[in-house]
Scaffold this motif. Structure first.
Motif, PDB file in Angstrom:
ATOM      1  N   SER A  87     -36.269   0.674 -29.837  1.00  0.00           N
ATOM      2  CA  SER A  87     -36.751   1.620 -30.842  1.00  0.00           C
ATOM      3  C   SER A  87     -38.149   2.150 -30.527  1.00  0.00           C
ATOM      4  CB  SER A  87     -36.756   0.952 -32.219  1.00  0.00           C
ATOM      5  OG  SER A  87     -37.561  -0.222 -32.212  1.00  0.00           O
ATOM      6  N   SER A  88     -38.803   1.581 -29.518  1.00  0.00           N
ATOM      7  CA  SER A  88     -40.162   2.001 -29.155  1.00  0.00           C
ATOM      8  C   SER A  88     -40.128   3.230 -28.249  1.00  0.00           C
ATOM      9  CB  SER A  88     -40.911   0.852 -28.470  1.00  0.00           C
ATOM     10  OG  SER A  88     -41.107  -0.220 -29.365  1.00  0.00           O
ATOM     11  N   GLU A 115     -34.825  -7.193 -32.747  1.00  0.00           N
ATOM     12  CA  GLU A 115     -36.216  -7.348 -33.147  1.00  0.00           C
ATOM     13  C   GLU A 115     -36.469  -8.723 -33.770  1.00  0.00           C
ATOM     14  OE1 GLU A 115     -37.511  -4.088 -35.553  1.00  0.00           O
ATOM     15  OE2 GLU A 115     -36.555  -2.574 -34.282  1.00  0.00           O
ATOM     16  N   ASP A 130     -44.113  -5.741 -26.217  1.00  0.00           N
ATOM     17  CA  ASP A 130     -44.166  -4.502 -26.994  1.00  0.00           C
ATOM     18  C   ASP A 130     -45.242  -4.590 -28.085  1.00  0.00           C
ATOM     19  OD1 ASP A 130     -43.444  -2.468 -29.025  1.00  0.00           O
ATOM     20  OD2 ASP A 130     -41.639  -2.206 -27.816  1.00  0.00           O
ATOM     21  N   LYS A 131     -46.038  -3.530 -28.222  1.00  0.00           N
ATOM     22  CA  LYS A 131     -47.120  -3.528 -29.212  1.00  0.00           C
ATOM     23  C   LYS A 131     -46.595  -3.662 -30.639  1.00  0.00           C
ATOM     24  CE  LYS A 131     -47.393   1.501 -29.864  1.00  0.00           C
ATOM     25  NZ  LYS A 131     -48.250   2.710 -29.753  1.00  0.00           N
ATOM     26  N   ASN A 132     -45.304  -3.367 -30.837  1.00  0.00           N
ATOM     27  CA  ASN A 132     -44.707  -3.469 -32.165  1.00  0.00           C
ATOM     28  C   ASN A 132     -44.212  -4.879 -32.486  1.00  0.00           C
ATOM     29  OD1 ASN A 132     -44.840  -0.573 -32.916  1.00  0.00           O
ATOM     30  ND2 ASN A 132     -43.466  -0.333 -31.161  1.00  0.00           N
ATOM     31  N   GLU A 134     -44.031   2.495 -23.948  1.00  0.00           N
ATOM     32  CA  GLU A 134     -44.001   1.034 -23.950  1.00  0.00           C
ATOM     33  C   GLU A 134     -43.298   0.502 -22.710  1.00  0.00           C
ATOM     34  OE1 GLU A 134     -45.363  -1.421 -26.173  1.00  0.00           O
ATOM     35  OE2 GLU A 134     -46.517   0.414 -26.448  1.00  0.00           O
TER      36      GLU A 134
END
Length: 217
Positions: free
Chosen positions: A106-107, A86, A127-129, A111
């Protein structure tokens, strides 16, 4: 039908991804690989539209380097990085080196599915995160974030394939068996690599590989 290649060093992850991808309309998994070298060689054979690849597949070549090599040689292959990393540095380097999408392990599955659909439309997907700032965009678009190694970049395609195996301590016989070439050919490639990198011994080659993050243990 989009043909998908999956690359991850964990068999259970490859199996799960294959099941998920094959459930999606217009996507079909055509193969699985466990390291960067084999992934590049499979892409080289042709027939791959989308590559879903982990960045860390030890022992072997760094996924960031594999991404760059595949993008430079086969730009039509759409690369989706699926990683546990990340850290923004990894994300920026992966995108700079040619990845069209970056999804965190982790998503949720959603996604990955969104990323696949975006890639099938020729669109990038992050990824939106993951938050991409203006500073990140500048790094992604800069010239200095990729693997900028004059000596390494001067190696031939085959020498780059053999390089991580030498650094990881494989014998000439083992490398020859894995690459389907003669032992003497491996010896010649090894000599050329050491000469081009201006090194003296295999120990120097290992230090070079570790220092420049070219391999993972």
């Amino acid at each position: 039908m989009y043909k998908v290649l999956i690359a991850d060093d964990h068999a259970v992850v490859r199996s799960g991804l294959s099941f998920l991808v094959n459930q999606q309309a217009n996507f079909k998994v055509i193969g699985e690989e466990a390291n960067g070298t084999d992934t590049y060689m499979r892409v080289e054979q042709g027939g791959v539209d989308i590559l879903i690849m982990d960045l860390s597949m030890p022992p072997g070549e760094s996924g960031l380097l594999t991404t760059q090599r595949i993008h430079d040689k086969y730009p039509n292959v759409r690369i989706l990085i699926l990683s546990m990393h990340e850290e923004q540095e990894y994300i920026n380097k992966a995108i700079h080196n040619g990845a069209m999408s970056y999804v965190l392990k982790s998503s949720s599955d959603d996604e990955l599915i969104k990323a696949l659909k975006s890639l099938s439309n020729g669109e990038n997907y992050i990824d939106k995160n993951i938050m991409i700032t203006k500073s990140d965009i500048q790094q992604i678009n800069s010239d200095g974030i990729n693997v900028d190694l004059k000596g390494y970049n001067g190696l031939s395609k085959r020498e780059k394939e053999i390089f991580p195996l030498i650094a990881l301590g494989y014998s000439n016989k083992e490398i020859a068996s894995q690459m389907f070439i003669y032992t003497k050919t491996v010896e010649a490639h090894k000599a050329n690599i050491i000469r081009k990198l201006q090194l003296d011994t295999r120990a120097d080659l290992v230090r070079y590989a570790i220092h420049h993050h070219l391999i993972e243990f």
